[in-house]
Scaffold this motif. Structure first.
Motif, PDB file in Angstrom:
ATOM      1  N   TRP A 125     -15.612   8.364  11.419  1.00 31.57           N
ATOM      2  CA  TRP A 125     -16.333   9.636  11.404  1.00 31.57           C
ATOM      3  C   TRP A 125     -16.582  10.150   9.990  1.00 31.57           C
ATOM      4  N   MET A 126     -15.505  10.230   9.192  1.00 30.61           N
ATOM      5  CA  MET A 126     -15.602  10.903   7.895  1.00 30.61           C
ATOM      6  C   MET A 126     -15.272   9.996   6.712  1.00 30.61           C
ATOM      7  N   GLY A 127     -14.960   8.729   6.979  1.00 29.38           N
ATOM      8  CA  GLY A 127     -14.537   7.841   5.902  1.00 29.38           C
ATOM      9  C   GLY A 127     -15.485   6.680   5.674  1.00 29.38           C
ATOM     10  N   ALA A 128     -14.918   5.491   5.473  1.00 26.34           N
ATOM     11  CA  ALA A 128     -15.691   4.310   5.086  1.00 26.34           C
ATOM     12  C   ALA A 128     -16.665   3.852   6.168  1.00 26.34           C
ATOM     13  N   GLY A 129     -16.423   4.268   7.425  1.00 23.76           N
ATOM     14  CA  GLY A 129     -17.329   3.898   8.511  1.00 23.76           C
ATOM     15  C   GLY A 129     -18.654   4.609   8.473  1.00 23.76           C
ATOM     16  N   ASN A 130     -18.749   5.668   7.657  1.00 21.00           N
ATOM     17  CA  ASN A 130     -20.021   6.351   7.413  1.00 21.00           C
ATOM     18  C   ASN A 130     -20.684   6.849   8.697  1.00 21.00           C
ATOM     19  N   ASN A 131     -19.856   7.195   9.695  1.00 18.33           N
ATOM     20  CA  ASN A 131     -20.327   7.698  10.991  1.00 18.33           C
ATOM     21  C   ASN A 131     -21.250   6.719  11.715  1.00 18.33           C
ATOM     22  N   GLU A 132     -21.081   5.436  11.429  1.00 15.36           N
ATOM     23  CA  GLU A 132     -21.843   4.411  12.147  1.00 15.36           C
ATOM     24  C   GLU A 132     -21.227   4.217  13.531  1.00 15.36           C
ATOM     25  N   PRO A 133     -22.011   3.814  14.527  1.00 12.88           N
ATOM     26  CA  PRO A 133     -21.499   3.763  15.906  1.00 12.88           C
ATOM     27  C   PRO A 133     -20.591   2.575  16.215  1.00 12.88           C
ATOM     28  N   ASN A 134     -20.628   1.512  15.393  1.00 12.52           N
ATOM     29  CA  ASN A 134     -19.851   0.301  15.680  1.00 12.52           C
ATOM     30  C   ASN A 134     -18.983  -0.059  14.476  1.00 12.52           C
ATOM     31  N   VAL A 135     -17.719   0.342  14.558  1.00 11.60           N
ATOM     32  CA  VAL A 135     -16.789   0.182  13.428  1.00 11.60           C
ATOM     33  C   VAL A 135     -15.451  -0.330  13.959  1.00 11.60           C
ATOM     34  N   VAL A 136     -14.867  -1.277  13.241  1.00 10.81           N
ATOM     35  CA  VAL A 136     -13.518  -1.748  13.558  1.00 10.81           C
ATOM     36  C   VAL A 136     -12.615  -1.413  12.372  1.00 10.81           C
ATOM     37  N   PHE A 137     -11.449  -0.869  12.684  1.00 15.18           N
ATOM     38  CA  PHE A 137     -10.493  -0.479  11.650  1.00 15.18           C
ATOM     39  C   PHE A 137      -9.268  -1.375  11.745  1.00 15.18           C
ATOM     40  N   VAL A 138      -8.849  -1.922  10.607  1.00 15.86           N
ATOM     41  CA  VAL A 138      -7.651  -2.768  10.526  1.00 15.86           C
ATOM     42  C   VAL A 138      -6.690  -2.096   9.568  1.00 15.86           C
ATOM     43  N   THR A 139      -5.488  -1.806  10.026  1.00 10.79           N
ATOM     44  CA  THR A 139      -4.516  -1.148   9.150  1.00 10.79           C
ATOM     45  C   THR A 139      -3.368  -2.093   8.824  1.00 10.79           C
ATOM     46  N   LEU A 140      -3.135  -2.276   7.538  1.00  3.05           N
ATOM     47  CA  LEU A 140      -2.127  -3.209   7.041  1.00  3.05           C
ATOM     48  C   LEU A 140      -0.950  -2.411   6.485  1.00  3.05           C
ATOM     49  N   GLY A 141       0.085  -2.272   7.290  1.00  4.62           N
ATOM     50  CA  GLY A 141       1.278  -1.552   6.859  1.00  4.62           C
ATOM     51  C   GLY A 141       2.501  -2.396   7.092  1.00  4.62           C
ATOM     52  N   THR A 142       3.568  -1.780   7.603  1.00  5.85           N
ATOM     53  CA  THR A 142       4.766  -2.535   7.963  1.00  5.85           C
ATOM     54  C   THR A 142       4.407  -3.590   9.001  1.00  5.85           C
ATOM     55  N   GLY A 143       3.487  -3.230   9.901  1.00  8.63           N
ATOM     56  CA  GLY A 143       2.866  -4.175  10.830  1.00  8.63           C
ATOM     57  C   GLY A 143       1.372  -4.177  10.582  1.00  8.63           C
ATOM     58  N   VAL A 144       0.610  -4.740  11.502  1.00  2.11           N
ATOM     59  CA  VAL A 144      -0.852  -4.702  11.423  1.00  2.11           C
ATOM     60  C   VAL A 144      -1.367  -4.130  12.735  1.00  2.11           C
ATOM     61  N   GLY A 145      -2.150  -3.067  12.626  1.00  2.00           N
ATOM     62  CA  GLY A 145      -2.736  -2.448  13.813  1.00  2.00           C
ATOM     63  C   GLY A 145      -4.236  -2.345  13.665  1.00  2.00           C
ATOM     64  N   GLY A 146      -4.849  -1.659  14.617  1.00  2.00           N
ATOM     65  CA  GLY A 146      -6.287  -1.513  14.515  1.00  2.00           C
ATOM     66  C   GLY A 146      -6.862  -0.630  15.593  1.00  2.00           C
ATOM     67  N   GLY A 147      -8.137  -0.341  15.450  1.00  2.00           N
ATOM     68  CA  GLY A 147      -8.876   0.433  16.429  1.00  2.00           C
ATOM     69  C   GLY A 147     -10.314  -0.042  16.457  1.00  2.00           C
ATOM     70  N   ILE A 148     -10.915   0.004  17.639  1.00  2.00           N
ATOM     71  CA  ILE A 148     -12.275  -0.510  17.834  1.00  2.00           C
ATOM     72  C   ILE A 148     -13.158   0.605  18.366  1.00  2.00           C
ATOM     73  N   ILE A 149     -14.254   0.884  17.666  1.00  2.00           N
ATOM     74  CA  ILE A 149     -15.213   1.886  18.114  1.00  2.00           C
ATOM     75  C   ILE A 149     -16.551   1.186  18.327  1.00  2.00           C
ATOM     76  N   LEU A 150     -17.034   1.183  19.552  1.00  2.00           N
ATOM     77  CA  LEU A 150     -18.302   0.556  19.910  1.00  2.00           C
ATOM     78  C   LEU A 150     -19.216   1.591  20.546  1.00  2.00           C
ATOM     79  N   ASN A 151     -20.442   1.659  20.065  1.00  3.12           N
ATOM     80  CA  ASN A 151     -21.410   2.646  20.571  1.00  3.12           C
ATOM     81  C   ASN A 151     -20.820   4.061  20.561  1.00  3.12           C
ATOM     82  N   ASN A 152     -20.116   4.346  19.474  1.00  2.00           N
ATOM     83  CA  ASN A 152     -19.522   5.667  19.241  1.00  2.00           C
ATOM     84  C   ASN A 152     -18.391   6.020  20.199  1.00  2.00           C
ATOM     85  N   GLU A 153     -17.856   5.023  20.912  1.00  3.07           N
ATOM     86  CA  GLU A 153     -16.746   5.285  21.823  1.00  3.07           C
ATOM     87  C   GLU A 153     -15.554   4.406  21.478  1.00  3.07           C
ATOM     88  N   LEU A 154     -14.387   4.986  21.477  1.00  4.85           N
ATOM     89  CA  LEU A 154     -13.155   4.235  21.251  1.00  4.85           C
ATOM     90  C   LEU A 154     -12.940   3.274  22.411  1.00  4.85           C
TER      91      LEU A 154
END
Length: 325
Positions: A125-154
């Motif tokens: 919404w407000m970061g590197a995804g630039n409010n684009e409708p199809n964004v995948v987020f990968v988080t690299l911390g103690t583990g590895v997680g993520g989130g998938i947004i397709l057509n503006n829906e989680l």
């Protein structure tokens, strides 16, 4: 009539972060409290309620001024029911009825989702995804997680477990993972995975390297030290970083080929390596992505830092309101 506000909450094992935001995602004020996970985590929700009520009084605000409260939480989250189970770093081993308790305590509508999903929403919404409708987020911390947004829906999946990017298998003959499989991305690209990979590769590396020397001496080594050594042209450290980036490129290629997002955003502690990490992943990504997809997929480093959670959590309220219209 005043425009209604949002409250975003990012619940972590050490701290609970709060923010009051406008409906266009601007953070107006934020604060945090310590997470008290004693007594089977029974103090966590009451302390969240108390903190919200205290700050509303402090700012002279009424519950009617808020469209809702959104929260990201570790563990297995039932978005529809507003419950959490299995958040072991919070001592939540049994089902926690978060939604009903917080709504009763504050009088404000409440919605909750998994913390990685929420961070994905924030970056989309407000970061590197630039409010684009199809964004995948990968988080690299103690583990590895993520989130998938397709057509503006989680995308939550059949059981709410979509986005378990850390368990994409990148090496079928690799390290044992805590999930029971072998060679998951988490085993080689998390903060602990990077160190594990470095220690294993050090066993067969025969050249000059201060990083290898530290490992051989039994010194404490973390992922930041591995990347810092690589920046200083330590040959062994660069081999380790190349291997990590290759695994991340394999996973990114699989994600891109399957989901065709416009952007894959990489966040979490390991992502603080910035362009040094990004450039190597992007270079290797071409080997694993279908060419028409590769040409239209950007890989970017997350931009919101610690604010991704509260911003994404607040967007849950907007998404819920839209769904109910």
């Amino acid at each position: 009539m005043l425009e209604k506000k949002l409250i975003g909450i990012d619940l972590g094992g050490t701290t609970v972060k709060f923010a009051i935001l406008t409906t266009d995602g601007q953070v107006q004020t934020k604060w945090s409290i310590e997470t008290d996970s004693s007594d089977q985590g029974t103090k966590i929700v009451p302390s969240i309620i108390e903190s919200i009520l205290h700050h509303l009084e402090l700012y002279g605000m009424q519950k009617e001024e808020f469209l809702g409260i959104g929260m990201g939480s570790p563990g297995s989250v039932n978005h529809a029911e507003g419950t959490v189970i299995g958040a072991y770093n919070l001592n939540w081993r049994t089902t926690q009825n978060i939604k009903s308790e917080i709504e009763a305590g504050t009088g404000i509508p409440f919605v909750i989702d998994n913390d990685a999903n929420v961070a994905a929403l924030g970056e989309q919404w407000m970061g590197a995804g630039n409010n684009e409708p199809n964004v995948v987020f990968v988080t690299l911390g103690t583990g590895v997680g993520g989130g998938i947004i397709l057509n503006n829906e989680l995308t939550r999946g059949a059981t709410g477990a979509a986005g378990e990017i850390g368990h994409i298998v990148v090496d079928p003959h690799g390290f044992d993972c805590t999930c029971g499989n072998k060679g998951c991305l988490e085993t080689v690209a998390s903060a602990t995975g990077v160190v594990r990979l470095a220690r294993t590769m050090a066993e067969t590396f025969a050249g000059e390297s201060l990083l290898k020397e530290s490992i051989d001496n039994g010194d404490s080594v973390d992922a930041k030290m591995v990347f810092d050594a690589a920046r200083e042209d330590d040959i062994f450290a660069n081999l380790v970083v190349d291997e990590v980036c290759n695994y991340l490129a394999i996973a990114s290629g699989n994600i891109a080929n399957m989901l065709n997002p416009s952007t894959i955003v990489i966040g979490g502690g390991v992502s603080r390596a910035g362009d040094f990490l990004l450039n190597r992943i992007t270079e290797k990504f071409k080997r694993y992505a279908f060419p028409p997809i590769y040409d239209h997929t950007k890989i970017k480093i997350a931009e919101l830092g610690n604010d991704a959670g509260v911003i994404g959590a607040s967007s849950l309220v907007l998404n819920q309101s839209t769904a109910e219209v």
